[in-house]
Design a protein around this motif. Structure first.
Motif, short mmCIF file in Angstrom:
data_model
loop_
_atom_site.label_atom_id
_atom_site.label_comp_id
_atom_site.label_asym_id
_atom_site.label_seq_id
_atom_site.Cartn_x
_atom_site.Cartn_y
_atom_site.Cartn_z
N VAL A 100 80.07 46.06 71.02
CA VAL A 100 81.41 46.63 70.88
C VAL A 100 82.01 46.85 72.27
O VAL A 100 81.34 47.36 73.17
N PHE A 101 83.27 46.48 72.41
CA PHE A 101 83.99 46.64 73.67
C PHE A 101 85.07 47.70 73.47
O PHE A 101 85.98 47.51 72.65
N LEU A 102 84.98 48.79 74.21
CA LEU A 102 85.93 49.88 74.07
C LEU A 102 87.04 49.77 75.12
O LEU A 102 86.87 49.13 76.16
N ALA A 103 88.16 50.42 74.85
CA ALA A 103 89.33 50.30 75.71
C ALA A 103 89.09 50.81 77.12
O ALA A 103 89.71 50.35 78.08
N ASP A 104 88.18 51.76 77.26
CA ASP A 104 87.92 52.34 78.58
C ASP A 104 86.89 51.54 79.38
O ASP A 104 86.45 51.97 80.45
N GLY A 105 86.49 50.38 78.85
CA GLY A 105 85.54 49.53 79.56
C GLY A 105 84.10 49.72 79.14
O GLY A 105 83.23 48.93 79.53
N ARG A 106 83.81 50.76 78.36
CA ARG A 106 82.44 50.97 77.90
C ARG A 106 82.05 49.91 76.88
O ARG A 106 82.91 49.38 76.17
N ARG A 107 80.76 49.63 76.82
CA ARG A 107 80.22 48.73 75.81
C ARG A 107 79.09 49.43 75.07
O ARG A 107 78.28 50.14 75.69
N VAL A 108 79.03 49.21 73.77
CA VAL A 108 77.99 49.81 72.93
C VAL A 108 77.35 48.70 72.12
O VAL A 108 78.04 47.91 71.46
N ALA A 109 76.03 48.62 72.18
CA ALA A 109 75.28 47.65 71.38
C ALA A 109 74.67 48.34 70.18
O ALA A 109 74.09 49.43 70.30
N PHE A 110 74.81 47.72 69.01
CA PHE A 110 74.15 48.18 67.80
C PHE A 110 73.05 47.18 67.48
O PHE A 110 73.33 45.99 67.27
N GLU A 111 71.83 47.66 67.46
CA GLU A 111 70.67 46.82 67.14
C GLU A 111 70.14 47.19 65.76
O GLU A 111 69.80 48.34 65.51
N VAL A 112 70.08 46.21 64.88
CA VAL A 112 69.51 46.42 63.54
C VAL A 112 68.03 46.10 63.61
O VAL A 112 67.63 45.00 64.00
N GLN A 113 67.20 47.07 63.22
CA GLN A 113 65.75 46.88 63.30
C GLN A 113 65.12 47.25 61.96
O GLN A 113 64.97 48.42 61.62
N LEU A 114 64.77 46.22 61.19
CA LEU A 114 64.18 46.45 59.86
C LEU A 114 62.70 46.10 59.82
O LEU A 114 62.05 46.31 58.80
N SER A 115 62.19 45.55 60.92
CA SER A 115 60.76 45.26 61.04
C SER A 115 60.18 46.14 62.13
O SER A 115 60.83 46.41 63.15
N SER A 116 58.95 46.57 61.93
CA SER A 116 58.32 47.45 62.91
C SER A 116 58.19 46.76 64.26
O SER A 116 57.94 45.55 64.34
N GLN A 117 58.40 47.53 65.31
CA GLN A 117 58.12 47.03 66.65
C GLN A 117 57.51 48.18 67.46
O GLN A 117 57.67 49.36 67.13
N HIS A 118 56.79 47.84 68.50
CA HIS A 118 56.10 48.82 69.31
C HIS A 118 57.10 49.72 70.04
O HIS A 118 58.20 49.30 70.39
N LEU A 119 56.71 50.96 70.25
CA LEU A 119 57.55 51.91 70.99
C LEU A 119 57.97 51.33 72.33
O LEU A 119 59.13 51.47 72.76
N ASP A 120 57.05 50.66 73.01
CA ASP A 120 57.38 50.08 74.31
C ASP A 120 58.49 49.04 74.20
O ASP A 120 59.30 48.89 75.13
#
Length: 234
Positions: A100-120
């Motif tokens: 997502v690109f916001l008007a103030d220049g910030r960017r936000v990523a949304f990650e969908v995670q439905l499978s287990s992954q390591h904490l690292d």
């Protein structure tokens, strides 16, 4: 650039009837083949003969959920892209499910995670975004992902529990939105609520409210918990 999920029926028919090579896959520029899954999802695939590494196939729920995130963000008036990619300052590459690109220049990523992954892996991928100036939010299934992540954080923070008597099962680096799904091969007509926070700070809300809050910076880390700091109404 064409989006399979947002194309009208007429536009999709035109795309399907276009000569091979009219449409090309992002990044690889290989000819794209428009397809429709047995569940009715439209998508593009690399045409036969591609010698590079193909992306791992996504589950039905994963695809539906990230499309819903994109639609929600765009309905709020923000620019959002699927499978947007970049590199951090160290040259490490990342591909965001939704960027997502916001008007103030910030960017936000949304990650969908439905499978287990390591904490690292959670931490490494989140840090990669941070070095790129991107804030990351994880939308994860309650089981098995959020449940196993909680156990991993409790184990990692054993010393904190010994010193304070408090159980620390979240961390500042990972912004967690948890969602109940029956499985990765099904998707409900009415999306279950997002859970954010724990205990007395728990909040359950619609996906659109959760996304809007993330974009406006409502998640607030106050050791040892996440809080939802929405401005007071009125």
């Amino acid at each position: 650039m064409a989006e399979a999920f947002s194309a009208s029926d007429a536009a999709w028919l035109s795309i399907c009837n276009a000569p091979l090579g009219t449409w090309r896959m992002p990044r690889t520029a290989w000819p794209a083949v428009p397809k429709t899954s047995i569940r009715g999802l439209r998508f593009f695939a690399h045409a036969p003969g591609f010698a590079g590494q193909l992306p791992a196939p996504e589950s039905y729920a994963h695809t539906r959920l990230k499309i819903n995130v994109v639609k929600a963000v765009r309905a709020m008036g923000f620019r959002a892209e699927l499978e947007a990619w970049g590199t951090d300052g160290a040259g490490a590459e990342w591909i965001a499910d939704v960027l997502v690109f916001l008007a103030d220049g910030r960017r936000v990523a949304f990650e969908v995670q439905l499978s287990s992954q390591h904490l690292d892996d959670f931490l490494t991928r989140t840090e990669r975004y941070r070095r790129s100036g991107v804030t990351c939010c994880w939308i994860m299934s309650e089981k098995p992902v959020a449940w196993r992540l909680t156990k991993a954080l409790i184990y990692k923070n054993t010393q904190y529990r010994r010193e304070t008597g408090e159980v620390l099962c979240d961390c500042e680096e990972i912004v967690p939105f948890a969602i109940e799904l029956a499985g990765k091969d099904t998707y409900p007509d009415v999306l279950p609520l997002i859970r954010f926070g724990r205990g007395q700070h728990i909040k359950r809300m619609a996906l659109t409210e959760a996304i809007a809050g993330m974009l406006h910076g409502y998640p607030s880390w106050q050791l040892p918990d996440w809080h939802w700091k929405a401005p007071p109404v009125g």
